[in-house]
Design a protein around this motif. Structure first.
Motif, PDB file in Angstrom:
ATOM      1  N   ILE A 171      47.481  36.405  35.972  1.00 39.26           N
ATOM      2  CA  ILE A 171      48.665  37.267  36.017  1.00 39.26           C
ATOM      3  C   ILE A 171      49.712  36.773  35.026  1.00 39.26           C
ATOM      4  CG2 ILE A 171      50.625  37.992  37.451  1.00 39.26           C
ATOM      5  CD1 ILE A 171      48.637  38.047  39.842  1.00 39.26           C
TER       6      ILE A 171
ATOM      7  N   GLU B  55      51.233  38.918  31.866  1.00 40.07           N
ATOM      8  CA  GLU B  55      52.670  39.163  31.704  1.00 40.07           C
ATOM      9  C   GLU B  55      53.165  38.682  30.342  1.00 40.07           C
ATOM     10  OE1 GLU B  55      54.407  39.016  36.225  1.00 40.07           O
ATOM     11  OE2 GLU B  55      54.109  37.105  35.196  1.00 40.07           O
TER      12      GLU B  55
ATOM     13  N   GLU C 292      51.069  43.671  40.341  1.00 41.31           N
ATOM     14  CA  GLU C 292      51.760  43.575  41.622  1.00 41.31           C
ATOM     15  C   GLU C 292      50.768  43.578  42.797  1.00 41.31           C
ATOM     16  OE1 GLU C 292      50.623  47.603  41.002  1.00 41.31           O
ATOM     17  OE2 GLU C 292      51.690  46.287  39.628  1.00 41.31           O
ATOM     18  N   ASP C 293      49.530  43.920  42.538  1.00 34.23           N
ATOM     19  CA  ASP C 293      48.489  43.981  43.573  1.00 34.23           C
ATOM     20  C   ASP C 293      47.628  42.717  43.456  1.00 34.23           C
ATOM     21  OD1 ASP C 293      46.287  44.490  45.206  1.00 34.23           O
ATOM     22  OD2 ASP C 293      46.125  46.596  44.587  1.00 34.23           O
ATOM     23  N   TYR C 294      48.041  41.686  44.186  1.00 34.87           N
ATOM     24  CA  TYR C 294      47.397  40.377  44.070  1.00 34.87           C
ATOM     25  C   TYR C 294      45.911  40.424  44.421  1.00 34.87           C
ATOM     26  CZ  TYR C 294      47.183  35.296  43.938  1.00 34.87           C
ATOM     27  OH  TYR C 294      46.877  34.002  43.599  1.00 34.87           O
TER      28      TYR C 294
END
Length: 139
Positions: free
Chosen positions: A17, A21, A32-34
């Motif tokens: 992640i 980013e 945002e969806d781990y």
């Protein structure tokens, strides 16, 4: 700076992640969806990573059968490390893992569309995408 490349080196979801980013690819991924991101990492069967010491600075994350098709789902390089040839090296190392008949297939981000032709890819206008929640029409 000596970038080291690794094949199928385990990475954490958080590292993935963070790299997305820092590469702007996170704008087009569900960061945002781990659970989804964790599944993306754990279910890839070919990952080539680029490291500056212990910092993940690049990734080529693929799903492949190693013989006919390799879908390069994510190619990301940390913004501070772009334009150093890392992305090209990640793709070359991915290709080295594949059999001689295996095609490397990807969907380019709009801003990167012009990047792939000059390095050897051919464009294919026959790609189709079925978005989540869209039902296959059977009648």
């Amino acid at each position: 700076m000596a970038i080291k490349y690794k094949v199928n080196e385990p990475i954490t979801t958080d590292q993935f992640i963070d790299l997305l980013e820092r590469s702007t690819l996170g704008e087009r991924r569900p960061i945002e969806d781990y659970d989804c991101m964790a599944g993306m990492v754990s279910n890839s069967n070919l990952m080539i990573t680029a490291w500056n010491d212990d910092i993940l600075v690049g990734i080529a994350r693929s799903v492949t059968d190693f013989h006919y098709a390799c879908y390069l789902s994510d190619l990301a390089v940390h913004q501070d490390y772009q334009k150093l040839g890392i992305g090209k090296r990640l793709q070359a190392l991915t290709q080295e893992q594949l059999g001689p008949r295996c095609k490397l297939i990807l969907i380019a981000a709009p801003a990167a569309n012009s990047y792939y032709g000059p390095i050897g890819y051919s464009q294919n206008d026959r790609c189709w995408v079925l978005e989540p929640g869209t039902q296959i029409l059977t009648e």
